[in-house]
Write an enzyme that holds these catalytic residues in place. Sequence first.
Site, PDB file in Angstrom:
ATOM      1  N   ILE A 155       0.838  -1.208   0.000  1.00 38.82           N
ATOM      2  CA  ILE A 155       0.000   0.000   0.000  1.00 38.82           C
ATOM      3  C   ILE A 155       0.873   1.259   0.000  1.00 38.82           C
ATOM      4  CG2 ILE A 155      -1.699   1.318   1.344  1.00 38.82           C
ATOM      5  CD1 ILE A 155      -2.738  -1.485   2.347  1.00 38.82           C
ATOM      6  N   ASP A 195      11.132   2.718   6.357  1.00 39.00           N
ATOM      7  CA  ASP A 195      10.768   1.300   6.356  1.00 39.00           C
ATOM      8  C   ASP A 195      12.055   0.531   6.643  1.00 39.00           C
ATOM      9  OD1 ASP A 195      10.170  -1.453   5.444  1.00 39.00           O
ATOM     10  OD2 ASP A 195       8.363  -0.580   4.592  1.00 39.00           O
ATOM     11  N   CYS A 236       2.376   1.111   7.808  1.00 39.23           N
ATOM     12  CA  CYS A 236       3.065  -0.042   8.395  1.00 39.23           C
ATOM     13  C   CYS A 236       2.032  -0.879   9.142  1.00 39.23           C
ATOM     14  CB  CYS A 236       4.168   0.431   9.341  1.00 39.23           C
ATOM     15  SG  CYS A 236       3.598   1.574  10.598  1.00 39.23           S
ATOM     16  N   PRO A 237       2.331  -2.144   9.414  1.00 41.63           N
ATOM     17  CA  PRO A 237       1.379  -2.958  10.182  1.00 41.63           C
ATOM     18  C   PRO A 237       1.423  -2.567  11.655  1.00 41.63           C
ATOM     19  CG  PRO A 237       3.344  -4.238   9.660  1.00 41.63           C
ATOM     20  CD  PRO A 237       3.535  -2.894   9.027  1.00 41.63           C
ATOM     21  N   THR A 259      -4.446   5.282   7.596  1.00 33.41           N
ATOM     22  CA  THR A 259      -5.386   4.311   7.023  1.00 33.41           C
ATOM     23  C   THR A 259      -4.884   2.895   7.299  1.00 33.41           C
ATOM     24  OG1 THR A 259      -4.276   4.329   4.857  1.00 33.41           O
ATOM     25  CG2 THR A 259      -6.107   5.872   5.147  1.00 33.41           C
ATOM     26  N   SER A 260      -4.006   2.745   8.310  1.00 32.60           N
ATOM     27  CA  SER A 260      -3.412   1.426   8.557  1.00 32.60           C
ATOM     28  C   SER A 260      -4.119   0.697   9.712  1.00 32.60           C
ATOM     29  CB  SER A 260      -1.923   1.582   8.815  1.00 32.60           C
ATOM     30  OG  SER A 260      -1.322   0.318   8.817  1.00 32.60           O
ATOM     31  N   ARG A 261      -3.709   0.973  10.939  1.00 37.36           N
ATOM     32  CA  ARG A 261      -4.394   0.417  12.106  1.00 37.36           C
ATOM     33  C   ARG A 261      -4.416   1.488  13.186  1.00 37.36           C
ATOM     34  NH1 ARG A 261      -6.203  -2.747   9.180  1.00 37.36           N
ATOM     35  NH2 ARG A 261      -6.172  -5.016   9.239  1.00 37.36           N
ATOM     36  N   ASP A 295      -8.862   6.666   8.938  1.00 32.03           N
ATOM     37  CA  ASP A 295      -9.798   5.622   8.492  1.00 32.03           C
ATOM     38  C   ASP A 295      -9.871   4.518   9.535  1.00 32.03           C
ATOM     39  OD1 ASP A 295     -11.535   4.447   6.433  1.00 32.03           O
ATOM     40  OD2 ASP A 295      -9.988   2.907   6.278  1.00 32.03           O
ATOM     41  N   GLU A 337     -11.867   1.384  17.605  1.00 26.68           N
ATOM     42  CA  GLU A 337     -12.928   1.319  16.592  1.00 26.68           C
ATOM     43  C   GLU A 337     -13.819   0.092  16.738  1.00 26.68           C
ATOM     44  OE1 GLU A 337     -10.441   1.111  12.988  1.00 26.68           O
ATOM     45  OE2 GLU A 337     -11.272  -0.890  12.643  1.00 26.68           O
TER      46      GLU A 337
HETATM   47  P1  NAI Z   1       2.818  -4.912   3.635  1.00 33.01           P
HETATM   48  O1  NAI Z   1       3.142  -6.032   4.544  1.00 33.01           O
HETATM   49  O2  NAI Z   1       2.906  -5.097   2.162  1.00 33.01           O
HETATM   50  O3  NAI Z   1       3.735  -3.625   4.004  1.00 33.01           O
HETATM   51  C1  NAI Z   1       3.977  -3.194   5.318  1.00 33.01           C
HETATM   52  C2  NAI Z   1       5.335  -2.480   5.303  1.00 33.01           C
HETATM   53  O4  NAI Z   1       5.525  -1.878   6.601  1.00 33.01           O
HETATM   54  C3  NAI Z   1       6.512  -3.421   5.049  1.00 33.01           C
HETATM   55  O5  NAI Z   1       7.307  -2.920   3.999  1.00 33.01           O
HETATM   56  C4  NAI Z   1       7.268  -3.416   6.380  1.00 33.01           C
HETATM   57  O6  NAI Z   1       8.672  -3.567   6.223  1.00 33.01           O
HETATM   58  C5  NAI Z   1       6.914  -2.028   6.899  1.00 33.01           C
HETATM   59  N1  NAI Z   1       7.148  -1.850   8.340  1.00 33.01           N
HETATM   60  C6  NAI Z   1       7.099  -2.776   9.332  1.00 33.01           C
HETATM   61  N2  NAI Z   1       7.424  -2.212  10.494  1.00 33.01           N
HETATM   62  C7  NAI Z   1       7.690  -0.902  10.248  1.00 33.01           C
HETATM   63  C8  NAI Z   1       8.087   0.193  11.056  1.00 33.01           C
HETATM   64  N3  NAI Z   1       8.294   0.048  12.372  1.00 33.01           N
HETATM   65  N4  NAI Z   1       8.256   1.394  10.467  1.00 33.01           N
HETATM   66  C9  NAI Z   1       8.077   1.552   9.135  1.00 33.01           C
HETATM   67  N5  NAI Z   1       7.697   0.543   8.317  1.00 33.01           N
HETATM   68  C10 NAI Z   1       7.509  -0.663   8.874  1.00 33.01           C
HETATM   69  O7  NAI Z   1       1.349  -4.444   4.060  1.00 33.01           O
HETATM   70  P2  NAI Z   1       0.289  -3.631   3.192  1.00 33.01           P
HETATM   71  O8  NAI Z   1      -0.511  -4.562   2.366  1.00 33.01           O
HETATM   72  O9  NAI Z   1       0.962  -2.483   2.524  1.00 33.01           O
HETATM   73  O10 NAI Z   1      -0.677  -3.083   4.349  1.00 33.01           O
HETATM   74  C11 NAI Z   1      -0.186  -2.192   5.345  1.00 33.01           C
HETATM   75  C12 NAI Z   1      -1.192  -2.126   6.464  1.00 33.01           C
HETATM   76  O11 NAI Z   1      -2.374  -1.464   5.995  1.00 33.01           O
HETATM   77  C13 NAI Z   1      -1.702  -3.488   6.958  1.00 33.01           C
HETATM   78  O12 NAI Z   1      -0.846  -4.029   7.945  1.00 33.01           O
HETATM   79  C14 NAI Z   1      -3.051  -3.154   7.527  1.00 33.01           C
HETATM   80  O13 NAI Z   1      -2.901  -2.885   8.907  1.00 33.01           O
HETATM   81  C15 NAI Z   1      -3.454  -1.858   6.814  1.00 33.01           C
HETATM   82  N6  NAI Z   1      -4.642  -2.023   5.962  1.00 33.01           N
HETATM   83  C16 NAI Z   1      -5.699  -1.182   6.148  1.00 33.01           C
HETATM   84  C17 NAI Z   1      -6.839  -1.301   5.374  1.00 33.01           C
HETATM   85  C18 NAI Z   1      -8.024  -0.390   5.513  1.00 33.01           C
HETATM   86  O14 NAI Z   1      -9.108  -0.686   5.008  1.00 33.01           O
HETATM   87  N7  NAI Z   1      -7.897   0.759   6.186  1.00 33.01           N
HETATM   88  C19 NAI Z   1      -6.950  -2.364   4.372  1.00 33.01           C
HETATM   89  C20 NAI Z   1      -5.738  -3.158   4.205  1.00 33.01           C
HETATM   90  C21 NAI Z   1      -4.639  -3.004   4.996  1.00 33.01           C
END
Ligand code: NAI
Length: 338
Positions: free
Chosen positions: A159, A178, A209-210, A236-238, A262, A267
């Site tokens: 994302i 990252d 980030c997650p 928009t993450s968590r 978001d 929530e």
């Molecule tokens: P992904 O796993 O592809 O990317 C997450 C990135 O965060 C990775 O590159 C990782 O190295 C990096 N990361 C880990 N710890 C970190 C830190 N301390 N500082 C900086 N970067 C760090 O995950 P994706 O698919 O990009 O999703 C990201 C997050 O978005 C998900 O974990 C989820 O919580 C959230 N999400 C929210 C949605 C919504 O509807 N609002 C829908 C889908 C995902």
Amino acid sequence: MKVAVFSTKSYDRQFLDAANAALGAGAAHELAYLEVRLSAQTAVLARDAGAVCAFVNDELGAATLATLAGQGVKLVALRSAGFNNVDLAAARREDIAVARVPAYSPEAVAEHTVAMILALNRHIHRAYNRVRDGNFALDGLLGFDLKGRTVGVVGTGRIGATLARIMLGFGCRVLAHDPYPDATLQALGVAYVDMPQLLADSDIVTLHCPLTPETHHLIDAPAVALMRHGAMLINTSRGAIVDTRAVIGGLKSGRIGRLGLDVYEEEGDLFFEDLSGQVLHDDVFARLLTFPNVLITAHQAFFTAEALTAIAETTIANISTFAATGRAAHEVPPPAPG
Ligand code: NAI
């Protein structure tokens, strides 16, 4: 396989039924839809099911997993990318596999992030109400050109990388943080910096980030203090990546000039339900709603037809591969013992 689907909304049923029907009559699974959230109290409702299908605000702690295991559940099929709501160590102890949907539509979340950035920048949420009220004045609606501004992207996975590319298209300078820099983004001009520099140099900070123990309250009071005066913060993450009270402090001081959420720490008690006829009990959330420069959507970034189609297809595929082989296609690895 019989699957108890928790936290079901009409749209979940629509897309899961379509993906399940595509398997054909002989291979389709028996999907039992439940509206309640999965928790230690409701886990008994998974009776007779070999798998449960859960969403972001379902609680899969040790007690829930123990009850599920006691009823013979062998698979948790998450219809989300994030898995922070699952106690993976407990799942391993209970011999329950956990599968997720690692990538469904990074564009859905990245584009919603852009929608929030644009709406907050140009005060679209306020303009909409003003014009409907016959107020055509522009005072208070001043925005800024995105071209030339600095966007700080925290987490450049699927994302964050998608968002970074879109913002480069606007002519923004993109900084990123990252632990695993993306060489493709670097080749496009994205500069990886440490978190303090990202916070200090960005006009817009956006979180992708997650949620992990390391990122819990990543944006706390000291982090807010490092931000540029009047900066925009988007999450928009968590929810729990942001300390909401610290951010409210930042809004009051003007350090945070615009806030788009978001997701929200608490929530689980609010989002995905129509509570419009009820009194709001969450005073922190209520305070957020008082700011004119705060835009909140109720965890809808994923909510596109393309994303729901992909989520349903991957979820059904996870269940099918588990039923056939004992391993789901996209299992979350259990934590290393220790
Ligand atoms: P992904 O796993 O592809 O990317 C997450 C990135 O965060 C990775 O590159 C990782 O190295 C990096 N990361 C880990 N710890 C970190 C830190 N301390 N500082 C900086 N970067 C760090 O995950 P994706 O698919 O990009 O999703 C990201 C997050 O978005 C998900 O974990 C989820 O919580 C959230 N999400 C929210 C949605 C919504 O509807 N609002 C829908 C889908 C995902």
